[in-house]
Scaffold this motif. Structure first.
Motif, mmCIF file in Angstrom:
data_model
loop_
_atom_site.group_PDB
_atom_site.id
_atom_site.type_symbol
_atom_site.label_atom_id
_atom_site.label_comp_id
_atom_site.label_asym_id
_atom_site.label_seq_id
_atom_site.Cartn_x
_atom_site.Cartn_y
_atom_site.Cartn_z
ATOM 1 N N ASP A 188 -7.008 10.914 0.564
ATOM 2 C CA ASP A 188 -6.270 10.344 1.707
ATOM 3 C C ASP A 188 -4.792 10.098 1.378
ATOM 4 N N ARG A 241 0.889 -1.165 0.000
ATOM 5 C CA ARG A 241 0.000 0.000 0.000
ATOM 6 C C ARG A 241 0.924 1.211 0.000
ATOM 7 N N ARG A 280 1.040 5.494 0.066
ATOM 8 C CA ARG A 280 0.287 6.718 0.328
ATOM 9 C C ARG A 280 1.241 7.901 0.395
ATOM 10 N N SER A 339 -3.617 8.068 -0.998
ATOM 11 C CA SER A 339 -3.339 6.810 -1.700
ATOM 12 C C SER A 339 -3.373 7.022 -3.210
ATOM 13 N N CYS A 393 -3.873 5.907 -7.238
ATOM 14 C CA CYS A 393 -4.594 5.100 -8.222
ATOM 15 C C CYS A 393 -3.607 4.927 -9.368
#
Length: 155
Positions: free
Chosen positions: A87, A72, A74, A89, A91
């Motif tokens: 937030d 993940r 971010r 994160s 795409c």
């Protein structure tokens, strides 16, 4: 010492690689030496773009399924970009359906850096940023410049 898992062995390899040959304008390392599963990283805004001069911080969170599954990722700073959710994160195809175990922390950082100047507006995470990028590039660049300058205050 407990035996290292395949994910930890791979992360040690990634760390060694990024220390010996970091991608231009990027850095990454574990937040804490006792936990290889969470890394902090930075990506510099590419020269001669509206992102120039900015230093953008990220957090990579790995699972035991790495490198079979992507981390993940971010942004930990304000971002205004068509492919970044509110937030922080991302795409990004390489973090989703185009993931492959041949990717590593270095290739991810390089991909993120190039995404800054080459967004994919066809499936935006931030529709406002995508709309400005496509329809009012001057306003988009102005907003990004503010974000780039603000990023320096948060380092």
């Amino acid at each position: 010492m407990s035996s290292a898992t395949p994910a930890m062995l791979r992360l040690m390899t990634d760390l060694k690689a990024i220390k010996s040959e970091p991608p231009e304008g990027c850095s990454a390392s574990p937040v804490d030496e006792s936990n290889l599963m969470v890394w902090q990283a930075t990506v510099s805004g590419p020269d001669e773009t509206e992102w120039e001069g900015g230093i953008f911080s990220l957090r990579f969170t790995f699972t035991e399924r790495y490198p079979e599954k992507p981390p993940r990722v971010r942004f930990c700073c304000d971002m205004f970009h068509p492919n970044v959710y509110t937030d922080g994160s991302l795409c990004m195809d390489v973090l989703q359906d185009q993931w492959s175990p041949c990717h590593n922390v270095s290739t991810l950082l390089s991909s993120i850096q190039s995404l800054l100047t080459d967004p994919n507006c066809s499936s935006p995470a931030n529709p406002e940023a995508a709309n400005l990028y496509l329809n009012d590039r001057t306003a988009y660049k102005k907003r990004v410049r503010r974000i780039a300058q603000k990023s320096l205050e948060n380092c």
